[in-house]
Scaffold this active site. Sequence first.
Site, PDB file in Angstrom:
ATOM      1  CG  HIS A 223      -2.038   0.915   1.297  1.00 14.90           C
ATOM      2  ND1 HIS A 223      -2.414   1.708   0.255  1.00 14.90           N
ATOM      3  CD2 HIS A 223      -2.857   1.267   2.343  1.00 14.90           C
ATOM      4  CE1 HIS A 223      -3.418   2.494   0.633  1.00 14.90           C
ATOM      5  NE2 HIS A 223      -3.700   2.251   1.897  1.00 14.90           N
ATOM      6  CG  HIS A 262      -4.434   0.390  -7.954  1.00 13.29           C
ATOM      7  ND1 HIS A 262      -5.761   0.322  -7.618  1.00 13.29           N
ATOM      8  CD2 HIS A 262      -3.866   1.285  -7.101  1.00 13.29           C
ATOM      9  CE1 HIS A 262      -5.986   1.145  -6.609  1.00 13.29           C
ATOM     10  NE2 HIS A 262      -4.867   1.735  -6.278  1.00 13.29           N
ATOM     11  CG  ASP A 319       2.898   4.384  -4.051  1.00 14.53           C
ATOM     12  OD1 ASP A 319       2.858   5.478  -3.474  1.00 14.53           O
ATOM     13  OD2 ASP A 319       2.143   3.435  -3.760  1.00 14.53           O
TER      14      ASP A 319
HETATM   15  N1  CMC Z   1       4.896  -6.433 -10.369  1.00 13.01           N
HETATM   16  C1  CMC Z   1       4.843  -7.662 -10.929  1.00 13.01           C
HETATM   17  N2  CMC Z   1       3.742  -8.423 -10.942  1.00 13.01           N
HETATM   18  C2  CMC Z   1       2.643  -7.912 -10.375  1.00 13.01           C
HETATM   19  C3  CMC Z   1       2.617  -6.645  -9.809  1.00 13.01           C
HETATM   20  C4  CMC Z   1       3.808  -5.903  -9.806  1.00 13.01           C
HETATM   21  N3  CMC Z   1       3.861  -4.694  -9.261  1.00 13.01           N
HETATM   22  N4  CMC Z   1       1.384  -6.395  -9.314  1.00 13.01           N
HETATM   23  C5  CMC Z   1       0.653  -7.470  -9.564  1.00 13.01           C
HETATM   24  N5  CMC Z   1       1.415  -8.398 -10.218  1.00 13.01           N
HETATM   25  C6  CMC Z   1       0.983  -9.745 -10.648  1.00 13.01           C
HETATM   26  C7  CMC Z   1       0.995 -10.678  -9.441  1.00 13.01           C
HETATM   27  O1  CMC Z   1       2.243 -11.278  -9.262  1.00 13.01           O
HETATM   28  C8  CMC Z   1      -0.091 -11.627  -9.816  1.00 13.01           C
HETATM   29  O2  CMC Z   1       0.436 -12.547 -10.763  1.00 13.01           O
HETATM   30  P1  CMC Z   1      -0.071 -14.070 -10.804  1.00 13.01           P
HETATM   31  O3  CMC Z   1      -1.542 -13.985 -11.122  1.00 13.01           O
HETATM   32  O4  CMC Z   1       0.749 -14.655 -11.884  1.00 13.01           O
HETATM   33  O5  CMC Z   1       0.196 -14.622  -9.448  1.00 13.01           O
HETATM   34  C9  CMC Z   1      -1.119 -10.756 -10.530  1.00 13.01           C
HETATM   35  O6  CMC Z   1      -0.366  -9.656 -11.047  1.00 13.01           O
HETATM   36  C10 CMC Z   1      -2.195 -10.233  -9.598  1.00 13.01           C
HETATM   37  O7  CMC Z   1      -1.570  -9.588  -8.498  1.00 13.01           O
HETATM   38  P2  CMC Z   1      -2.177  -9.531  -7.041  1.00 13.01           P
HETATM   39  O8  CMC Z   1      -1.144  -9.017  -6.116  1.00 13.01           O
HETATM   40  O9  CMC Z   1      -2.824 -10.828  -6.695  1.00 13.01           O
HETATM   41  O10 CMC Z   1      -3.354  -8.508  -7.298  1.00 13.01           O
HETATM   42  P3  CMC Z   1      -3.959  -7.484  -6.292  1.00 13.01           P
HETATM   43  O11 CMC Z   1      -5.171  -6.913  -6.873  1.00 13.01           O
HETATM   44  O12 CMC Z   1      -4.075  -8.092  -4.934  1.00 13.01           O
HETATM   45  O13 CMC Z   1      -2.734  -6.469  -6.277  1.00 13.01           O
HETATM   46  C11 CMC Z   1      -1.337  -4.771  -5.582  1.00 13.01           C
HETATM   47  C12 CMC Z   1      -2.721  -5.128  -6.125  1.00 13.01           C
HETATM   48  C13 CMC Z   1      -1.240  -3.266  -5.509  1.00 13.01           C
HETATM   49  C14 CMC Z   1      -1.179  -5.352  -4.181  1.00 13.01           C
HETATM   50  C15 CMC Z   1      -0.229  -5.341  -6.508  1.00 13.01           C
HETATM   51  O14 CMC Z   1      -0.371  -4.850  -7.822  1.00 13.01           O
HETATM   52  C16 CMC Z   1       1.156  -5.039  -5.968  1.00 13.01           C
HETATM   53  O15 CMC Z   1       1.634  -5.739  -5.080  1.00 13.01           O
HETATM   54  N6  CMC Z   1       1.836  -3.990  -6.513  1.00 13.01           N
HETATM   55  C17 CMC Z   1       3.104  -3.570  -5.991  1.00 13.01           C
HETATM   56  C18 CMC Z   1       2.925  -2.744  -4.725  1.00 13.01           C
HETATM   57  C19 CMC Z   1       2.409  -1.352  -5.032  1.00 13.01           C
HETATM   58  O16 CMC Z   1       2.887  -0.676  -5.929  1.00 13.01           O
HETATM   59  N7  CMC Z   1       1.434  -0.922  -4.216  1.00 13.01           N
HETATM   60  C20 CMC Z   1       0.876   0.424  -4.310  1.00 13.01           C
HETATM   61  C21 CMC Z   1      -0.521   0.403  -4.804  1.00 13.01           C
HETATM   62  S1  CMC Z   1      -1.087   2.023  -5.325  1.00 13.01           S
HETATM   63  C22 CMC Z   1      -1.024   2.995  -3.906  1.00 13.01           C
HETATM   64  C23 CMC Z   1      -2.102   2.698  -2.965  1.00 13.01           C
HETATM   65  O17 CMC Z   1      -3.258   3.149  -3.217  1.00 13.01           O
HETATM   66  O18 CMC Z   1      -1.857   2.013  -1.997  1.00 13.01           O
END
Ligand code: CMC
Length: 382
Positions: A223, A262, A319
């Site tokens: 986050h 996201h 971010d």
């Molecule tokens: N880099 C590489 N792969 C990614 C990324 C990333 N940044 N984000 C998602 N993926 C892949 C993930 O590995 C997964 O792959 P698979 O289906 O093969 O296992 C797929 O995409 C779905 O990801 P998830 O984490 O299950 O999806 P989510 O909806 O829970 O994730 C998230 C949202 C923000 C947690 C995730 O995109 C992430 O961890 N991003 C990096 C951290 C980040 O930048 N966070 C800030 C978010 S914006 C600011 C805020 O509002 O907080």
Amino acid sequence: MGELPEIHKGLDGVYVSESTICKVDGTAGRLYYRGYPIDDIAKNSNYEEAAYLLLNGKLPNGAELEDFSSKLKAERELPDKIINIITESAGKSDPMDILRTAVSYLSIYDNDTKTQTKEANLKKAIKLIAKTSSIVATIGAAMEGRSYTKPDSSLGHSENFIYMLKGKKPTPDEVKPVEMMFILQAEHSTNASTFATLVAGSTLADLYSAVTAGISALKGPLHGGADEEALRMMEAIGDPSNTEAYINDALAGKKKIMGFGHRVYKAYDPRAKIIKGYLLTLQQNPSAEVKRLTEIALRGEKLMIDKLGQTHGIWPNVDFFAGPVYVSAGIKVDLFTPLFAASRMAGWCAHMIEYWEDNKLIRPLELYKGEIDKKYVPINDR
Ligand code: CMC
């Protein structure tokens, strides 16, 4: 056995409330504060006006903005005890831990914590917005060995933040990026930290307790902590020519690249577009550090979009470009997430106050998968 309930892991796709504060259109990549497109707010407004809008549901007229700004100014000072907590722990503890403790401690100085009227909570919100900014500035100053700088009521919110952080009046080049980040991070619907705020507040705990839960949730790298991690990655990449190899290696090792992806946006985050746009305007006369970080960021952005953008809906989020922008304003990496919290305080308070108008205890269910009716065995027989 009956039909098993559907489980929405991470509450993915679940609506928990109605709100008129913020719309995130994840498909079109649009964001609105109280109906106003974020681009317009970022271009024309300042943080005080954005905070007023979020809390009160309408843009203020001149007199209302003046009144709101002077109330914020009147609340900027920090109690000595909180200054001591900060100076004693700066450099030894995570700045987000210090911030969480200091904001929680603020409640000690408010003898109206239990009054749950909207009016009383709006007053607390002003206190929290003003003082959280002062706390973050004081944490940053203390980490660099500077003592507390008293707030200056001739300065706007962002200017005063930098003044308290650096102990000297800021230049326009320092104020512009900080003001922009304050506005862009002020609100983002029911994200993890806002939801944590609502969960705590839905028990009818007070606003201080609720936003302290919000700060706790913001800390993590999935986050609010992602901005720090994204910059640390850029630092680890070092030379821009290493960008592709570094990111490809990380992806091959199943690592996430911070600042991308996201839960809601499956398009380019509009806040990231604005921040990137600002970063590009700095390129006419950048410092060597900002030039290097920008080159890494642009190469990283291109690679990630080529690999995961259209195919997986993973685009830059707020971010990713924040780090180089903060660096241009002389803000150190440890302070990125606390600064995010200082800005988001407006959104947390606005949501909590709105939710309390029609409060319902948040209490979801879990599907129990363990055994039942096990026989209790006395300790000496185990
Ligand atoms: N880099 C590489 N792969 C990614 C990324 C990333 N940044 N984000 C998602 N993926 C892949 C993930 O590995 C997964 O792959 P698979 O289906 O093969 O296992 C797929 O995409 C779905 O990801 P998830 O984490 O299950 O999806 P989510 O909806 O829970 O994730 C998230 C949202 C923000 C947690 C995730 O995109 C992430 O961890 N991003 C990096 C951290 C980040 O930048 N966070 C800030 C978010 S914006 C600011 C805020 O509002 O907080």
